[in-house]
Scaffold this active site. Structure first.
Site, PDB file in Angstrom:
ATOM      1  N   ASP A  27       0.743  -1.250   0.003  1.00 50.54           N
ATOM      2  CA  ASP A  27       0.028   0.119  -0.027  1.00 50.54           C
ATOM      3  C   ASP A  27       0.870   1.369  -0.069  1.00 50.54           C
ATOM      4  OD1 ASP A  27      -1.891  -2.081   0.123  1.00 50.54           O
ATOM      5  OD2 ASP A  27      -2.815  -1.223   2.262  1.00 50.54           O
ATOM      6  N   GLU A  75      -4.819  -0.780  -1.345  1.00 53.43           N
ATOM      7  CA  GLU A  75      -5.952  -0.922  -0.574  1.00 53.43           C
ATOM      8  C   GLU A  75      -6.887  -0.010  -1.426  1.00 53.43           C
ATOM      9  OE1 GLU A  75      -5.889  -0.016   3.760  1.00 53.43           O
ATOM     10  OE2 GLU A  75      -8.170   0.084   3.762  1.00 53.43           O
ATOM     11  N   LYS A 133      -6.740  -4.877  -3.249  1.00 57.44           N
ATOM     12  CA  LYS A 133      -7.148  -5.555  -2.165  1.00 57.44           C
ATOM     13  C   LYS A 133      -8.430  -4.764  -1.603  1.00 57.44           C
ATOM     14  CE  LYS A 133      -3.344  -4.597   1.154  1.00 57.44           C
ATOM     15  NZ  LYS A 133      -4.245  -3.549   2.075  1.00 57.44           N
ATOM     16  N   LYS A 136      -7.550  -5.241   4.799  1.00 54.57           N
ATOM     17  CA  LYS A 136      -6.200  -5.006   5.294  1.00 54.57           C
ATOM     18  C   LYS A 136      -5.252  -5.869   4.830  1.00 54.57           C
ATOM     19  CE  LYS A 136      -8.167  -1.367   7.184  1.00 54.57           C
ATOM     20  NZ  LYS A 136      -8.044   0.097   6.340  1.00 54.57           N
ATOM     21  N   VAL A 161       3.125   0.379   4.314  1.00 55.79           N
ATOM     22  CA  VAL A 161       2.348   0.902   5.327  1.00 55.79           C
ATOM     23  C   VAL A 161       1.097   0.318   5.537  1.00 55.79           C
ATOM     24  CG1 VAL A 161       3.794   3.192   4.934  1.00 55.79           C
ATOM     25  CG2 VAL A 161       1.408   2.668   3.659  1.00 55.79           C
ATOM     26  N   THR A 162       0.515   0.353   6.458  1.00 49.59           N
ATOM     27  CA  THR A 162       1.000   0.718   7.813  1.00 49.59           C
ATOM     28  C   THR A 162       1.381  -0.364   8.460  1.00 49.59           C
ATOM     29  OG1 THR A 162      -0.863   0.880   9.092  1.00 49.59           O
ATOM     30  CG2 THR A 162      -0.044   3.081   8.187  1.00 49.59           C
ATOM     31  N   CYS A 166      -1.908  -2.998   7.767  1.00 53.30           N
ATOM     32  CA  CYS A 166      -1.939  -3.775   6.399  1.00 53.30           C
ATOM     33  C   CYS A 166      -0.845  -4.622   6.521  1.00 53.30           C
ATOM     34  CB  CYS A 166      -2.075  -2.937   5.464  1.00 53.30           C
ATOM     35  SG  CYS A 166      -3.901  -2.059   4.989  1.00 53.30           S
ATOM     36  N   GLN A 206       8.863 -14.665  20.475  1.00 53.67           N
ATOM     37  CA  GLN A 206       8.653 -16.048  20.803  1.00 53.67           C
ATOM     38  C   GLN A 206       9.236 -16.906  19.730  1.00 53.67           C
ATOM     39  OE1 GLN A 206       4.369 -17.123  22.051  1.00 53.67           O
ATOM     40  NE2 GLN A 206       3.991 -14.813  21.862  1.00 53.67           N
TER      41      GLN A 206
END
Ligand code: TIU
Length: 228
Positions: A27, A75, A133, A136, A161-162, A166, A206
């Site tokens: 985006d 987007e 799209k 997001k 971004v961001t 997204c 993780q």
């Protein structure tokens, strides 16, 4: 032919072969990166989203020289808004950023409008893939997954971004579909730097729960060494 290379990353090294890896820029549209667009109308300062443009250009240059798959996403919605959920439409309007409203760059987040298109510096080259799209995440209601499978792509290097919206949504969608993802920290931005920093930590915590993070410099060094 390229060989598999390893780059420094968090939480540990990331290995990839450029032949099976796509660069995906999320985006980088005028509506998020230029004044008067959706991002600014939502009440955000867009300066952080502009700072990443040179690093994105450097990555595109290295990827193109090596013949890597390059994917750009945008987007946006159909001009009649039939693909825009009322919930998304209503929230935008409450914030003063009505999807489909006239703005200085044409109708906001509408396919075909000047503001919906990618910024001049990061326009696609011939043969590169552009994914339009409605959501997001870049996998939702698009043909991205089949394009990646058809090309034998197993790993994604992600910028754009961001970071917390997204970019993160796309990395989470990709991770669940079995792709290994690496976020380029200096090629992605959020309007608020805290959201950007938090996203980086969320992705690599993780033991790479959703993916890896690193920098454009590390990536470009690795890409160059892959064809030596
Ligand atoms: N508002 C916000 O941070 N982002 C979006 O609405 N879309 C993207 O992140 N591209």
């Amino acid at each position: 032919m390229t060989k598999t290379v390893t780059m420094n990353a968090k939480p540990y090294e990331f290995s990839f072969n450029p032949e099976n890896t796509a660069i995906i820029l999320i985006d980088m549209q005028r509506d998020f990166v230029a004044p008067g667009g959706f991002g600014e109308k939502l009440g955000n300062d867009i300066s952080a989203t502009r700072e990443i443009i040179p690093a994105c250009e450097n990555v595109l240059k290295a990827a193109r020289e090596t013949g890597m798959t390059v994917i750009h996403t945008r987007e946006g919605h159909r001009p009649d808004l039939s693909d825009c959920p009322p919930s998304k439409l209503n929230r935008g309007k409450k914030q003063g950023a009505g999807i489909g409203d006239e703005g200085p760059m044409g109708r906001i987040l509408i396919r075909g409008a000047y503001g919906h298109d990618l910024i001049d510096e990061l326009q696609p080259e011939e043969g590169e893939i552009v994914i339009d799209k409605p959501g997001k995440g870049a996998f939702y209601q698009t043909d991205l997954e089949s394009i990646l499978h058809n090309r034998g792509i197993t790993q994604l290097i992600v910028g754009g971004v961001t970071t917390h919206v997204c970019v993160q949504s796309t990395i989470r969608e990709a991770n669940d579909r079995g792709f290994e993802c690496l976020l380029l920290e200096d090629c992605s931005a959020a309007f608020d730097k805290r959201d950007h920093e938090d996203s980086i930590r969320m992705i690599h915590q993780q033991g790479a729960i959703f993916g890896w993070t690193s920098t454009s410099e590390e990536l470009i060094t690795a890409i160059k060494s892959s064809s030596e």
